[in-house]
Design an enzyme around this catalytic site. Structure first.
Site, PDB file in Angstrom:
ATOM      1  N   ARG A 213     -13.463   8.187   2.444  1.00  0.00           N
ATOM      2  CA  ARG A 213     -12.629   8.970   1.530  1.00  0.00           C
ATOM      3  C   ARG A 213     -13.360  10.235   1.096  1.00  0.00           C
ATOM      4  NH1 ARG A 213     -11.947   3.653  -1.663  1.00  0.00           N
ATOM      5  NH2 ARG A 213     -10.170   2.702  -0.622  1.00  0.00           N
ATOM      6  N   PHE A 229      -0.309   4.111   5.086  1.00  0.00           N
ATOM      7  CA  PHE A 229      -0.893   2.814   4.693  1.00  0.00           C
ATOM      8  C   PHE A 229      -1.805   3.050   3.469  1.00  0.00           C
ATOM      9  CE2 PHE A 229      -0.485   2.879   9.354  1.00  0.00           C
ATOM     10  CZ  PHE A 229       0.380   1.814   9.584  1.00  0.00           C
ATOM     11  N   ASP A 251       3.453   3.592   2.016  1.00  0.00           N
ATOM     12  CA  ASP A 251       3.092   2.199   2.237  1.00  0.00           C
ATOM     13  C   ASP A 251       4.397   1.394   2.213  1.00  0.00           C
ATOM     14  OD1 ASP A 251       0.186   0.500   1.754  1.00  0.00           O
ATOM     15  OD2 ASP A 251       2.052  -0.639   1.589  1.00  0.00           O
ATOM     16  N   SER A 252       4.454   0.333   3.028  1.00  0.00           N
ATOM     17  CA  SER A 252       5.702  -0.442   3.055  1.00  0.00           C
ATOM     18  C   SER A 252       5.854  -1.306   1.804  1.00  0.00           C
ATOM     19  CB  SER A 252       5.754  -1.317   4.312  1.00  0.00           C
ATOM     20  OG  SER A 252       4.638  -2.158   4.335  1.00  0.00           O
ATOM     21  N   ALA A 278       7.833   4.309  -0.493  1.00  0.00           N
ATOM     22  CA  ALA A 278       7.739   2.927   0.004  1.00  0.00           C
ATOM     23  C   ALA A 278       8.559   2.849   1.283  1.00  0.00           C
ATOM     24  CB  ALA A 278       8.271   1.950  -1.044  1.00  0.00           C
ATOM     25  N   ASP A 298      -4.626   4.198   8.235  1.00  0.00           N
ATOM     26  CA  ASP A 298      -5.535   3.082   7.911  1.00  0.00           C
ATOM     27  C   ASP A 298      -4.730   1.782   7.834  1.00  0.00           C
ATOM     28  OD1 ASP A 298      -7.753   1.634   7.151  1.00  0.00           O
ATOM     29  OD2 ASP A 298      -7.594   2.160   5.033  1.00  0.00           O
ATOM     30  N   CYS A 338      -9.514  -1.961  11.130  1.00  0.00           N
ATOM     31  CA  CYS A 338     -10.398  -2.883  10.398  1.00  0.00           C
ATOM     32  C   CYS A 338     -10.367  -4.273  11.029  1.00  0.00           C
ATOM     33  CB  CYS A 338     -10.012  -2.950   8.924  1.00  0.00           C
ATOM     34  SG  CYS A 338      -8.336  -3.523   8.659  1.00  0.00           S
TER      35      CYS A 338
HETATM   36  N1  SAH Z   1      -5.973   2.882   3.026  1.00  0.00           N
HETATM   37  C1  SAH Z   1      -5.972   1.880   2.002  1.00  0.00           C
HETATM   38  C2  SAH Z   1      -6.028   0.468   2.532  1.00  0.00           C
HETATM   39  C3  SAH Z   1      -4.937   0.116   3.507  1.00  0.00           C
HETATM   40  S1  SAH Z   1      -4.627  -1.585   3.629  1.00  0.00           S
HETATM   41  C4  SAH Z   1      -7.100   2.151   1.007  1.00  0.00           C
HETATM   42  O1  SAH Z   1      -7.867   3.108   1.188  1.00  0.00           O
HETATM   43  O2  SAH Z   1      -7.200   1.414   0.031  1.00  0.00           O
HETATM   44  C5  SAH Z   1      -3.201  -1.619   4.615  1.00  0.00           C
HETATM   45  C6  SAH Z   1      -1.910  -1.280   3.902  1.00  0.00           C
HETATM   46  O3  SAH Z   1      -0.881  -1.199   4.892  1.00  0.00           O
HETATM   47  C7  SAH Z   1      -1.408  -2.320   2.894  1.00  0.00           C
HETATM   48  O4  SAH Z   1      -1.269  -1.711   1.629  1.00  0.00           O
HETATM   49  C8  SAH Z   1      -0.032  -2.761   3.432  1.00  0.00           C
HETATM   50  O5  SAH Z   1       0.941  -2.934   2.400  1.00  0.00           O
HETATM   51  C9  SAH Z   1       0.344  -1.611   4.317  1.00  0.00           C
HETATM   52  N2  SAH Z   1       1.278  -1.917   5.417  1.00  0.00           N
HETATM   53  C10 SAH Z   1       1.303  -3.017   6.208  1.00  0.00           C
HETATM   54  N3  SAH Z   1       2.259  -2.883   7.168  1.00  0.00           N
HETATM   55  C11 SAH Z   1       2.854  -1.678   6.972  1.00  0.00           C
HETATM   56  C12 SAH Z   1       3.889  -0.964   7.641  1.00  0.00           C
HETATM   57  N4  SAH Z   1       4.513  -1.475   8.712  1.00  0.00           N
HETATM   58  N5  SAH Z   1       4.229   0.252   7.187  1.00  0.00           N
HETATM   59  C13 SAH Z   1       3.593   0.801   6.116  1.00  0.00           C
HETATM   60  N6  SAH Z   1       2.603   0.158   5.445  1.00  0.00           N
HETATM   61  C14 SAH Z   1       2.229  -1.054   5.864  1.00  0.00           C
END
Ligand code: SAH
Length: 394
Positions: A213, A229, A251-252, A278, A298, A338
């Site tokens: 970050r 994400f 984020d979903s 969302a 991510d 990850c």
């Molecule tokens: N980048 C974040 C961590 C990401 S964790 C940070 O720095 O803290 C992964 C995220 O992806 C989760 O919040 C989850 O809700 C989201 N996610 C999972 N599947 C998804 C999708 N199909 N579309 C959008 N978001 C999604």
């Protein structure tokens, strides 16, 4: 204290002699006594040679090693291991400093405590056990935490319902082992975060992206940023502090979006540069225009097991392909995986083929990994899981 004993098959002691902290069930010749899952056991090789002491488990990993020398696993043991880990975080200037109170204190094998994760958010420790042995030791660990951290520590939240082996049927419930109901504001590199360790994912926050970050902040000036994400919005606030023109967080999960909004208000109240949506990643990416020149991808671990590796790699390829196709010329892409089972090489291949598909000229600016408070035990290379690439797209 008398422990049950695990004897290894001939030639199966090699990996323990090289300090690998797991004993696989296939390596066991015989077991003396009748250990239950979570018990401490001693491991012996040929000629009754003592090799290790650790937690016994049912499953393909049969013992997780706590020590390669015959020492008692008592209060002093837990205090010493936690003290060493805390000293390291101070050396890293993550603990005991003004602008940061959020870090991983214990990273399993990386801190010689397989099966245990502890994240610190200001005055709260969130403890997660991945093995029955660590679950049984949780009160001893809590006492050791208090002894090492002193006044810095006001709450210990135990969150292992989702991480303990399901079959062990322990009926563990998440809750406070010490202190209680608080809303602690975590600080990471001077930015504030509201962490919901009770309902949030994992321990409540993804501490492992701190340095990535920071790097993003460096590239954000005057850019239009898409944080895909976003979860609690980590990358977004760094982008805003770095002088981004606009920042869109996606984020979903509606809960994640509401946390992101809350965190924006904490750091940049009323700032019109930020919007949060969302929505599903693929849907958003398909319909968005080519307005972004800094994109973060991510995603959650696409592969949790080796047998779904192929699909996961396809997933990474598809996701990155859309980003390559739509990012503005001169754009910068931060892309991550990850998944522990996806190797650095495999991830790179997936991203390479996505780049080739787009036909754009792409250069690697940085190759990223997990930060130093998620150390990789040199004898346990499996501990390396976070991979990232920063790419310049012409
Ligand atoms: N980048 C974040 C961590 C990401 S964790 C940070 O720095 O803290 C992964 C995220 O992806 C989760 O919040 C989850 O809700 C989201 N996610 C999972 N599947 C998804 C999708 N199909 N579309 C959008 N978001 C999604």
């Amino acid at each position: 204290m008398k422990y049950c004993k695990v004897f290894l098959k001939p030639k199966k002691e090699e990996s323990l002699l090289r300090f690998h902290p797991w004993v696989f069930s296939g390596a066991i010749q015989s077991v003396e006594g009748d250990p239950e899952e979570g018990d401490l056991v001693e491991v012996y090789g040929a000629n009754q040679r003592f090799l290790a002491i650790g937690h016994y488990q049912i499953g393909s990993i049969a013992v997780r090693v706590l020590s390669f020398t015959p020492i008692p696993i008592d209060d002093a043991f837990w205090i010493e291991r936690i003290r060493i880990a805390y000293e390291l975080r101070k050396t890293l200037r993550l603990a005991g400093v003004e602008n940061n109170n959020t870090f991983r204190l214990i990273h399993g094998e990386g801190d010689n405590l397989p099966g245990l994760v502890i994240d610190m958010y200001a005055h709260t420790a969130v403890m997660q056990a991945h093995s029955v042995g660590m679950h049984y030791a949780r009160h001893q660990i809590a006492e050791a935490l208090k002894a090492v951290l002193g006044d810095t520590l006001q709450n210990i939240y135990y969150k292992s319902e989702a991480t303990l082996p399901y079959k062990a049927n322990l009926g563990s419930e998440d809750g406070y082992l010490f202190g209680g109901e608080v809303e602690d504001i975590a600080i990471e590199n001077g930015l504030k975060f509201c962490v919901d360790w009770q309902k949030g994912q994992k321990t409540g926050f993804f501490v492992d992206q701190r340095e990535n970050r920071s790097l993003l902040e460096h590239y954000a000036k005057d850019r239009s940023v898409l944080n895909m994400f976003c979860y609690t919005g980590g990358f977004s606030f760094y982008a805003m502090r770095g002088g981004a023109k606009v920042v869109h967080s996606v984020d979903s999960s509606a809960k994640a979006i509401s946390l992101t909004k809350k965190n924006v208000e904490l750091n940049f109240p009323g700032d019109p540069r930020h919007e949060a949506y969302a929505e599903d990643a693929f849907k958003y990416l398909e319909k968005m225009g080519s307005n972004y020149d800094l994109i973060i991808l991510d995603p959650p671990a696409f592969a949790k097991h080796k047998n779904v590796l192929r699909n996961a790699l396809q997933g990474y390829r598809k996701l990155n392909a859309i980003a390559f196709e739509k990012i503005k010329p001169g754009g910068i892409l931060f892309t991550f995986s990850c998944s522990q089972v996806v190797s650095k090489e495999n991830f790179r291949l997936a991203v390479f083929s996505a780049a080739a598909q787009s036909g754009r000229s792409v250069r690697i600016l940085h190759q990223l990994t997990q930060p130093a408070d998620h150390p990789v035990n040199i004898y346990h290379p499996e501990g390396e899981y976070l991979k990232g690439l920063v790419l310049y797209v012409e």
